[in-house]
Every structure is written in structure tokens, then in C-alpha cells.
Design an enzyme around this catalytic site. Structure first.
Site, PDB file in Angstrom:
ATOM      1  CG  LEU A  64      32.241  42.076  43.270  1.00  0.00           C
ATOM      2  CD1 LEU A  64      33.056  42.750  44.366  1.00  0.00           C
ATOM      3  CD2 LEU A  64      30.914  41.568  43.821  1.00  0.00           C
ATOM      4  N   PRO A  65      30.052  43.932  39.812  1.00  0.00           N
ATOM      5  CG  PRO A  65      27.750  44.213  40.132  1.00  0.00           C
ATOM      6  CD  PRO A  65      28.992  43.714  40.810  1.00  0.00           C
ATOM      7  CB  THR A  93      35.260  45.624  33.586  1.00  0.00           C
ATOM      8  OG1 THR A  93      35.564  44.394  32.941  1.00  0.00           O
ATOM      9  CG2 THR A  93      35.758  46.772  32.730  1.00  0.00           C
ATOM     10  CE  LYS A 168      36.849  44.408  29.856  1.00  0.00           C
ATOM     11  NZ  LYS A 168      36.274  43.262  29.251  1.00  0.00           N
ATOM     12  CE  LYS A 243      31.586  47.992  34.313  1.00  0.00           C
ATOM     13  NZ  LYS A 243      31.648  46.757  35.051  1.00  0.00           N
TER      14      LYS A 243
END
Ligand code: NAD
Length: 297
Positions: A64-65, A93, A168, A243
């Protein structure tokens, strides 16, 4: 295994297709009709809602976003409807704090849960060659491993809940810093009269080398083929790098870590996105660092 897959966008579409290819029974759900139809075309069954998708699932995978989508999908739709003991794998993420909080809530409700964000873009998602960084218990990791192996080339246990997200975003912060440094080094080298290829030949074998230089040169025609050779199309979009940098800065603030280089990289990418570079590969930053920069013949 019976797997519910929620979020079939650029990344999730290919990942779900690879789960089907590996012989899993995949039930798919996305808000987008187009994404759902594509998943059906790849052999997944279609569900009318996330709640319906997880009804008999042994595992749930989400792509998902952002954090708010992950929190709402898991807490409002997945947890009240999935069989107890099911394994929850969030590959999105998202911020470390939300990853930890949602994971903890899910474990409290009797589910196993891991955060498993990926390194690698759309091509790696389609090709099943992603790298997964997994946060969660040893047992959660071992349960998730066979599912993730069907979608990737490497599955690494990063540590406890949230550690996958931490790995990450910290890795991507370092990548942004080395890319920004590599871009300005190429620009300065050229302004000082050095041929970019010559500078590459020297620096890629000297102490200034990094992955950003050696494997992902921002200069067209220099080094192996990269997005720079395709006018910075494809690859890893600058807006996604921004982001991840924002997530890294939020995590640094929460942890009380001093990250001046990460902060500088975040500002550079913010400016680059505001100037319209968001959908270009993140190495296109070199264009902003020197607008007059001309690619060598
Ligand atoms: P995307 O926008 O293409 O896909 C997200 C999908 O989630 C969309 O299809 C959307 O309709 C769906 N969705 C949103 N809310 C939903 C809900 N409540 N219920 C069901 N479906 C819902 O994004 P993407 O590029 O596939 O990225 C997904 C995640 O992977 C992001 O967290 C991103 O940061 C991460 N990521 C992306 C890349 C990349 O190169 N694209 C690389 C690594 C990691």
C-alpha cells in the site's frame, strides 16, 4: 498456501502474479478496478473488499502507499475478518512508528506479523527479484520466508518488529546522499575540465566510488546502462526517494539521531520534485545541480 493480496499497484501487481506462478492460491483486492482486473488476468481470484479477501487466508500480503493506508486496512478490515493465527506481511514502505504500532496490535490480537519492505523497483517486482528486509520475530520470519521467496531473490531478517522499515529507509537515505554527492562530483569535475568518462574511470576505481557512481552513474553514456541513458525514465522515481527521505528524517527526529547529510539530501530532493522532477529517476538530480550541464557525446 491461501494468500490474500491487498494493494495491486505498480509493485503489488507483479508481486501477486509471482505468488500465483509459485502455486499459491491468491485472493486479490484493490480499490482500483483496473488493478483488480489485471490481477485476475494473472490468475488471482477477485474479492469485493479487503474484508472478503482475508476471510480464509493463511497469509495476508499488503503493498500500500503509506502508513495511514496500512493502519486502516489492517485494523479496520483485515484483523476483524482474518482467521486467528494468520500471518500478516506488510511490504509497503511506511514509517517505523506505524509499522511497530500496527505489528504490535496485530500480535496482541493473535496474529503473526512482520514488516517486509522491499528494495528494487517495478522491474524487480515483475521479475520476482526483489530484496526483502524483514522485521519481526524469528518465528514470524521463518513463516514469511517461503512466501517472500516466491517474489524475491533475497530475504533478510533485519531484527525485531519495525527493523525492516528501519533498514529500508536508512539504506535509501545513504543512497540519496551518495547519489547527490556523485552528481555534484561529476558536475564539478566537468567544470574543472575533466572528461566525465575519465573521471568515472578514475573515481570508480578509487576511494570516491560507491554504488551510485559505479552501478548507477547519473551521466548518460558513462558506466553501465542506467536510467540516465533513457532520459532518466524508469528506475526509481525522485518522488519515491523523497518519500523515503521524509520517513528517514521523521525516524531520525524520533530517535534523536543527528543526520545533517540526510537532511541536506531531503531538501535537494524536495526542491527537485517541486521543480517538476518527481517522476524522473532520482539520478536526474544532476540536472538541477547544474542546469547548464551537457551530456557528453
Ligand atoms: P501504487 O500507488 O502503484 O499502488 C498502491 C495500490 O494500493 C494502488 O493500486 C491503490 O489503489 C491501492 N490501495 C490504496 N489504498 C487501498 C485500500 N485501502 N485498499 C485496497 N487497495 C488500496 O504504489 P506502488 O508504486 O506499487 O508502491 C507501493 C509501496 O511500495 C509504497 O509504499 C512504495 O513506497 C513502495 N515501493 C515502491 C517502489 C517503486 O519503485 N514503485 C519501490 C520500492 C518500494
Amino acid at each position: 498456501m491461501k494468500i490474500a493480496f491487498i494493494g495491486l499497484g505498480n509493485m503489488g501487481g507483479g508481486m501477486a502474479a509471482n505468488l500465483v506462478k509459485a502455486g499459491h492460491e491468491v485472493v486479490a483486492y484493490d480499490l482500483s478496478e483496473e488493478a483488480l482486473a489485471r490481477a485476475e488476468g494473472h490468475g488471482a481470484a477477485r474479492a469485493g473488499s479487503a474484508a472478503e479477501a482475508v476471510k480464509d487466508a493463511e497469509a495476508v500480503v499488503t503493498m500500500l502507499p503509506a502508513g495511514e493506508h496500512v493502519r486502516s486496512v489492517y485494523l479496520k478490515e483485515v484483523a476483524p475478518n482474518a482467521p486467528k493465527g494468520a500471518l500478516m506481511i506488510d511490504c509497503s514502505t511506511i514509517d517505523v512508528a506505524t509499522a511497530k504500532e500496527v505489528g504490535e496490535t496485530l500480535r496482541g490480537l493473535g496474529f503473526e506479523s512482520v514488516d517486509a519492505p522491499v528494495s528494487g523497483g517495478i522491474a524487480a517486482a515483475n521479475g520476482g527479484t526483489l530484496t526483502f528486509m524483514v522485521g519481526g520475530s524469528e518465528e514470524g520470519f521463518e513463516r514469511a520466508r517461503p512466501v517472500l521467496e516466491a517474489m524475491g531473490k533475497a530475504v533478510i531478517h533485519a531484527g525485531e518488529a519495525g527493523a525492516g522499515q528501519a533498514a529500508k529507509i536508512v539504506n535509501n537515505m545513504l543512497l540519496a546522499v551518495t547519489m547527490a554527492g556523485t552528481c555534484e562530483a561529476f558536475v564539478l569535475a566537468q567544470k574543472l575540465g575533466l572528461n566525465p568518462q575519465t573521471f568515472y574511470d578514475i573515481s570508480s576505481k578509487a576511494s570516491g566510488q560507491s554504488w551510485s557512481m559505479t552501478s548507477y552513474s547519473p551521466v548518460p553514456g558513462v558506466g553501465p546502462e542506467t536510467p540516465a541513458d533513457r532520459d532518466y525514465e524508469g528506475g526509481f522515481m525522485a518522488q519515491l526517494m523523497l518519500k523515503d527521505l521524509k520517513l528517514a528524517m521523521a525516524a531520525a527526529e524520533e530517535a534523536g539521531a543527528y543526520t545533517p547529510m540526510g537532511g541536506e539530501a531531503a531538501e535537494l530532493y524536495q526542491r527537485f520534485v517541486e521543480r517538476g522532477g518527481g517522476t524522473k529517476d532520482f539520478s536526474a538530480l544532476i540536472k538541477m545541480i547544474d542546469d547548464s550541464w551537457v551530456a557528453p557525446d
